[in-house]
Enzyme design. Structure first.
Site, PDB file in Angstrom:
ATOM      1  N   SER A  53       5.001   5.718  62.953  1.00  0.00           N
ATOM      2  CA  SER A  53       3.771   6.403  63.374  1.00  0.00           C
ATOM      3  C   SER A  53       3.129   7.215  62.261  1.00  0.00           C
ATOM      4  O   SER A  53       1.961   7.591  62.372  1.00  0.00           O
ATOM      5  CB  SER A  53       4.060   7.326  64.555  1.00  0.00           C
ATOM      6  N   ASP A 350       0.420  17.532  65.289  1.00  0.00           N
ATOM      7  CA  ASP A 350       1.030  17.535  66.614  1.00  0.00           C
ATOM      8  C   ASP A 350       2.509  17.888  66.459  1.00  0.00           C
ATOM      9  O   ASP A 350       2.929  18.290  65.376  1.00  0.00           O
ATOM     10  CB  ASP A 350       0.793  16.179  67.313  1.00  0.00           C
ATOM     11  N   HIS A 353       3.807  15.018  63.608  1.00  0.00           N
ATOM     12  CA  HIS A 353       3.086  14.382  62.508  1.00  0.00           C
ATOM     13  C   HIS A 353       2.228  15.371  61.725  1.00  0.00           C
ATOM     14  O   HIS A 353       1.691  16.317  62.294  1.00  0.00           O
ATOM     15  CB  HIS A 353       2.174  13.264  63.044  1.00  0.00           C
TER      16      HIS A 353
END
Length: 385
Positions: A53, A350, A353
């Protein structure tokens, strides 16, 4: 990408750690002697991105998965879409996006699963990364679906055949080997969403020591990188695993102070990183004509976390977008999340990340930094090799 559900674990998809794999593909087209195919300048090379991600540009949008970031306010600062979410797990560009721009590539690497990943679009590069993915195939199963590194390499094999059709076998091999960069950013999920995952991993941890688990990771990664080499990849940049014990999610669930990190995840990351460095030395020696660059993401991220004020941040502990606990670190970013006033002042977008502001600083060091952070050369030097 932010998760479809606010499952606290559904976004542990790898912090800033992993690898950046860059490669390129072309469509059956007329190749001019000056290095141009259907208006695409082949001298610019391509970026083929593998990972999780941290560098996913939208592949998970096309999977039935709990790990997604195609919901607001993700992408709020992504200028290419005017702030519309793309599936990137951050407020703007990923490290892979920024590096591609800086190396002169005219367009972002298109997600492999996107409908437009065909024809000459692949000449600029392809992104195979997937939120929740890992080196090991079992990693990330909590998300239901994700692309493991093995599957990502399988998909590159499809792209590789397209390149042959576009350029012809000889020119395709030259383009991949001399003009393209393969970046790999992966590994954090293997710890966060596999070995350390509560309940699902307890059996594995009883039966498998950290050394044995890391041995398994290194063995799989060796095979995956060798497969890419056999498909004519030659220039690689491989990111290590960052300080995953310092992300807002870990600090929140362990009720730490802002200047504390969880010991075990960081210890596992450092143990893996030592083995990874040795693996890349081995591959540089054993795969003729290859160059494997080691990106020391762990130390880069720890520098930002430790000295965040020096770089213009106001916090390296609290998520800009999230909910729950002292550091907004439990519920992933989504429409009902609280959001900070100044996104450029947060190291973390977040609970898991980095923000675009942090990605910019990390990318700068990988592009132009010294051997402390990127060795044996930086990425501009790798491009010009």
């Amino acid at each position: 990408m932010a998760k479809a559900k606010s499952n606290s674990r559904s976004c542990s998809c790898a912090l800033f750690f992993g690898f950046i794999v860059v490669v390129v593909s072309l469509s059956s087209s007329f190749v001019r002697g000056d290095g141009e195919v259907d208006g695409v300048d082949l001298t610019k090379g391509a970026s083929f991105i593998f990972g999780d991600s941290l560098v996913d540009a939208g592949n998970n949008n096309y999977l039935p998965t709990l790990s997604r970031a195609n919901i607001k306010p993700n992408g709020i600062d992504f200028k290419a879409t005017g702030g519309t979410p793309t599936g990137r797990y951050t407020n703007g560009r990923t490290i892979g996006d920024i590096i591609g721009e800086e190396l002169g590539q005219p367009d972002y690497a298109v997600p492999f699963l996107a409908p437009n990943s065909t024809g000459k679009a692949v000449l600029y590069g392809v992104n195979y990364a997937s939120g929740g993915g890992g080196v090991l195939n079992a990693t990330g199963r909590i998300f239901v679906n994700r692309l493991s590194m093995d599957i990502q390499v399988d998909y590159f094999n499809i792209t590789r055949k397209q390149i042959d059709k576009l350029l012809g076998a000889s020119k395709a091999k030259d383009y991949l080997g001399k003009k393209s960069i393969f970046s790999v950013t992966i590994g954090a999920n293997d710890f966060l969403n596999n070995y350390m995952l509560p309940v699902l991993s307890i059996g594995a941890r009883i039966s498998e020591t950290p050394d044995a688990f890391i041995d398994d990771m290194i063995s799989h990664l060796r095979n995956q990188l060798t497969r890419l080499y056999q498909l004519d990849a030659r220039k690689f940049v491989i990111g290590n695993v960052g300080p995953i014990g310092c992300i807002p999610y870990q600090k929140t669930i362990n009720q730490l102070d802002q200047d504390q990190c969880v010991d075990l995840p960081n210890k596992l990351a450092k143990q893996y990183n030592n083995r990874l460095k040795g693996l890349l030395t081995e591959l540089n020696q054993n795969l003729p004509g290859s160059t494997f660059v080691y990106a020391n993401v762990y130390d880069l991220v720890m520098e930002l976390i430790t000295n965040y004020n020096k770089y213009g941040f106001t916090t390296a502990s609290r998520a800009c977008c999230g909910n729950g606990g002292q550091f907004a670190g439990i519920i992933p970013c989504g429409p009902t999340s609280s959001m900070c006033d100044d996104r450029s002042k947060h190291v973390f977008w977040d609970p898991y990340h980095p923000s675009e502001a942090a990605n910019l600083l990390l990318a700068k060091q990988l592009l132009d930094g010294e051997k402390k952070y990127v060795s044996p050369m930086n990425l501009r030097q790798l491009r010009d090799l």
